[in-house]
Design a protein around this motif. Structure first.
Motif, PDB file in Angstrom:
ATOM      1  N   UNK A  28       0.728  -1.117  -0.324  1.00 23.38           N
ATOM      2  CA  UNK A  28      -0.073  -0.298  -0.756  1.00 23.38           C
ATOM      3  C   UNK A  28       1.012   1.328   0.207  1.00 23.38           C
ATOM      4  N   UNK A  29       0.431   2.243  -0.881  1.00 28.02           N
ATOM      5  CA  UNK A  29       1.370   3.356  -1.047  1.00 28.02           C
ATOM      6  C   UNK A  29       0.891   4.155   0.567  1.00 28.02           C
ATOM      7  N   UNK A  30       1.977   5.096   1.074  1.00 23.89           N
ATOM      8  CA  UNK A  30       2.352   5.954   2.338  1.00 23.89           C
ATOM      9  C   UNK A  30       2.619   7.431   1.929  1.00 23.89           C
ATOM     10  N   UNK A  31       2.204   8.224   2.619  1.00 23.19           N
ATOM     11  CA  UNK A  31       2.688   8.733   2.707  1.00 23.19           C
ATOM     12  C   UNK A  31       4.807   9.871   3.530  1.00 23.19           C
ATOM     13  N   UNK A  32       5.530   9.467   2.664  1.00 23.32           N
ATOM     14  CA  UNK A  32       6.581   9.665   2.169  1.00 23.32           C
ATOM     15  C   UNK A  32       7.653  10.925   3.102  1.00 23.32           C
ATOM     16  N   UNK A  33       8.528  10.318   4.664  1.00 22.78           N
ATOM     17  CA  UNK A  33       8.806  11.394   4.891  1.00 22.78           C
ATOM     18  C   UNK A  33       7.482  12.852   5.503  1.00 22.78           C
ATOM     19  N   UNK A  34       8.152  14.409   5.197  1.00 28.24           N
ATOM     20  CA  UNK A  34       7.245  15.268   6.279  1.00 28.24           C
ATOM     21  C   UNK A  34       7.268  16.346   5.022  1.00 28.24           C
ATOM     22  N   UNK A  35       7.206  15.437   3.688  1.00 25.02           N
ATOM     23  CA  UNK A  35       6.889  16.431   2.665  1.00 25.02           C
ATOM     24  C   UNK A  35       5.467  16.513   2.002  1.00 25.02           C
ATOM     25  N   UNK A  36       4.557  16.452   1.861  1.00 23.73           N
ATOM     26  CA  UNK A  36       3.084  16.511   1.758  1.00 23.73           C
ATOM     27  C   UNK A  36       3.239  15.809  -0.205  1.00 23.73           C
ATOM     28  N   UNK A  37       4.079  16.086  -0.496  1.00 21.60           N
ATOM     29  CA  UNK A  37       4.137  15.387  -2.567  1.00 21.60           C
ATOM     30  C   UNK A  37       4.683  14.357  -2.255  1.00 21.60           C
ATOM     31  N   UNK A  38       4.819  13.734  -1.215  1.00 18.21           N
ATOM     32  CA  UNK A  38       6.197  12.624  -1.390  1.00 18.21           C
ATOM     33  C   UNK A  38       5.648  11.192  -1.364  1.00 18.21           C
ATOM     34  N   UNK A  39       5.256  10.435  -2.088  1.00 17.76           N
ATOM     35  CA  UNK A  39       4.803   9.195  -1.706  1.00 17.76           C
ATOM     36  C   UNK A  39       5.395   8.057  -1.963  1.00 17.76           C
ATOM     37  N   UNK A  40       5.572   6.663  -1.454  1.00 19.11           N
ATOM     38  CA  UNK A  40       6.440   5.644  -1.531  1.00 19.11           C
ATOM     39  C   UNK A  40       4.949   4.304  -1.470  1.00 19.11           C
TER      40      UNK A  40
END
Length: 84
Positions: A28-40
């Protein structure tokens, strides 16, 4: 991988014709780090590639698509190097 969205299991054959199971998983994709536009998105192609990094994208859909494409590319690379 914490949450698996899709799994497929198939058999590979090495150059020396030894058969073995291959499991491809997309998480499942998830928000990555503190950047709102970066998913992993996690991806696994075991046992061919045991330590893959999660694939990053600009949103969850892009991360998911890139992870799927990565799995396909790794399987194609296995075939190009003499596997079946």
């Amino acid at each position: 991988m914490k949450e698996v969205l899709a799994t497929t299991e198939l058999f590979g054959e090495s150059k020396d014709r030894e058969r073995f199971p291959i499991r491809v998983q997309i998480g499942r994709p998830y928000l990555s780090g503190t950047e709102p536009d970066t998913w992993a998105c996690p991806v696994a192609v075991d046992p061919l590639y045991t330590h893959l990094r999660d694939i990053a994208g600009g949103d969850s859909f892009q991360a998911l698509c890139l992870a799927s494409r990565t799995a396909i590319s790794l399987l194609e690379s296995f075939v190009q190097s003499g596997g079946r």
